[in-house]
Write a protein that holds these residues in place. Sequence first.
Motif, PDB file in Angstrom:
ATOM      1  N   LYS A 144      -5.972 -29.352  -9.836  1.00 53.25           N
ATOM      2  CA  LYS A 144      -6.736 -28.785  -8.552  1.00 53.25           C
ATOM      3  C   LYS A 144      -8.225 -28.859  -8.798  1.00 53.25           C
ATOM      4  CE  LYS A 144      -3.228 -25.375  -7.806  1.00 53.25           C
ATOM      5  NZ  LYS A 144      -2.865 -23.871  -7.419  1.00 53.25           N
ATOM      6  N   SER A 152      -6.880 -21.312  -4.374  1.00 55.75           N
ATOM      7  CA  SER A 152      -7.181 -21.379  -5.681  1.00 55.75           C
ATOM      8  C   SER A 152      -7.970 -22.908  -5.963  1.00 55.75           C
ATOM      9  CB  SER A 152      -6.018 -21.410  -6.807  1.00 55.75           C
ATOM     10  OG  SER A 152      -4.941 -22.301  -6.375  1.00 55.75           O
ATOM     11  N   THR A 153      -7.397 -23.912  -5.298  1.00 57.84           N
ATOM     12  CA  THR A 153      -7.949 -25.282  -5.363  1.00 57.84           C
ATOM     13  C   THR A 153      -9.383 -25.164  -4.604  1.00 57.84           C
ATOM     14  OG1 THR A 153      -5.806 -26.040  -4.895  1.00 57.84           O
ATOM     15  CG2 THR A 153      -7.507 -27.643  -5.036  1.00 57.84           C
ATOM     16  N   ASP A 191       0.157 -26.360   0.537  1.00 59.39           N
ATOM     17  CA  ASP A 191       1.099 -26.080   0.019  1.00 59.39           C
ATOM     18  C   ASP A 191       2.237 -27.242  -0.033  1.00 59.39           C
ATOM     19  OD1 ASP A 191       0.657 -23.252  -0.277  1.00 59.39           O
ATOM     20  OD2 ASP A 191       0.570 -23.189   1.856  1.00 59.39           O
ATOM     21  N   LYS A 231       0.858 -25.474   5.175  1.00 61.92           N
ATOM     22  CA  LYS A 231      -0.508 -24.732   4.894  1.00 61.92           C
ATOM     23  C   LYS A 231       0.010 -23.144   5.216  1.00 61.92           C
ATOM     24  CE  LYS A 231      -4.583 -25.683   5.242  1.00 61.92           C
ATOM     25  NZ  LYS A 231      -4.659 -25.001   3.786  1.00 61.92           N
ATOM     26  N   GLY A 232      -0.759 -22.241   4.613  1.00 60.12           N
ATOM     27  CA  GLY A 232      -0.696 -20.920   5.084  1.00 60.12           C
ATOM     28  C   GLY A 232       0.135 -20.018   3.852  1.00 60.12           C
ATOM     29  N   LYS A 266       2.385 -30.637  -5.192  1.00 53.57           N
ATOM     30  CA  LYS A 266       2.486 -30.615  -3.849  1.00 53.57           C
ATOM     31  C   LYS A 266       3.073 -31.767  -2.937  1.00 53.57           C
ATOM     32  CE  LYS A 266       0.112 -26.729  -4.223  1.00 53.57           C
ATOM     33  NZ  LYS A 266      -1.368 -26.510  -4.013  1.00 53.57           N
TER      34      LYS A 266
HETATM   35  C1  5RP Z   1      -4.154 -20.974   2.286  1.00 50.95           C
HETATM   36  C2  5RP Z   1      -3.731 -22.248   2.136  1.00 50.95           C
HETATM   37  C3  5RP Z   1      -3.804 -22.880   0.886  1.00 50.95           C
HETATM   38  O1  5RP Z   1      -4.622 -24.241   0.926  1.00 50.95           O
HETATM   39  C4  5RP Z   1      -2.685 -23.253   0.433  1.00 50.95           C
HETATM   40  O2  5RP Z   1      -1.720 -22.134   0.088  1.00 50.95           O
HETATM   41  C5  5RP Z   1      -2.667 -23.696  -1.284  1.00 50.95           C
HETATM   42  O3  5RP Z   1      -3.434 -23.069  -2.113  1.00 50.95           O
HETATM   43  P1  5RP Z   1      -3.672 -23.276  -3.396  1.00 50.95           P
HETATM   44  O4  5RP Z   1      -4.876 -24.331  -3.606  1.00 50.95           O
HETATM   45  O5  5RP Z   1      -4.189 -21.975  -4.062  1.00 50.95           O
HETATM   46  O6  5RP Z   1      -2.642 -23.793  -4.153  1.00 50.95           O
HETATM   47  O7  5RP Z   1      -3.190 -22.866   2.954  1.00 50.95           O
HETATM   48  O8  5RP Z   1      -3.726 -20.398   3.609  1.00 50.95           O
END
Ligand code: 5RP
Length: 215
Positions: free
Chosen positions: A9, A32-33, A86, A96-97, A123
């Motif tokens: 990430k 987190s990314t 996601d 996403k979401g 992903k």
């Molecule tokens: C938030 C999102 C994020 O981009 C998605 O959940 C990925 O998150 P992460 O980088 O923590 O894996 O869509 O609504």
Amino acid sequence: MSLSKDDEKRLSAEAAMQYVKDGDVVGVGTGSTVAFFIDALAARRHDIAGAVSSSEQSTERLRAHGIHVMDLNAVGTVPVYVDGADECDPHNRLIKGGGAALTREKIIAEAAERFVCVIDAAKQVDVLGRFPLPIEVIPMARSLVGRAIVRLGGQPAWREGVVTDNGNWIIDVHNLRIADPVDLENRLNQIPGVVSVGLFARRPADVVIVAGKTR
Ligand code: 5RP
């Protein structure tokens, strides 16, 4: 030695900096990314015009780094938008979401000239739908939208206790194999009470960076 998910990430987030040009208003996603991206962006805070943020969470981190947060209405087009996902299919279409920020994310993605998606390798999928599809709904429409989802072949689950930055609720849809993401996005968008759908297919990412490498 293999990289951890967090390493992947961070590498993707740092690689996204090459798409940020001096003077840009930078669209900033959530998760987190993106947290790694905000940390990298901090080193260039004096070179950019500012950031447009997709969530209260990202706004807080941006401000903590002294990055100027701007209102999208005052900005117009955003040259570059950086966000995680996601799931990502081979055509850069996304789910996403997971962090419940999909509506503001979708708005900024739409306003962006270039959408750079930053992910870890896990992903990547051939067909979207293994990750439950998040849908933001007006609270009073939760069960109506749920019934419509069942008719479309999905299994809705209310993400109880989660209230979005817009004061709405999230339904996660399980058991979908999304063969035609644009069609499903359009259909779901037509259900009254749906605020937005975590399918980013009509407006996919322009660039996807996986573990630091643009694919
Ligand atoms: C938030 C999102 C994020 O981009 C998605 O959940 C990925 O998150 P992460 O980088 O923590 O894996 O869509 O609504």
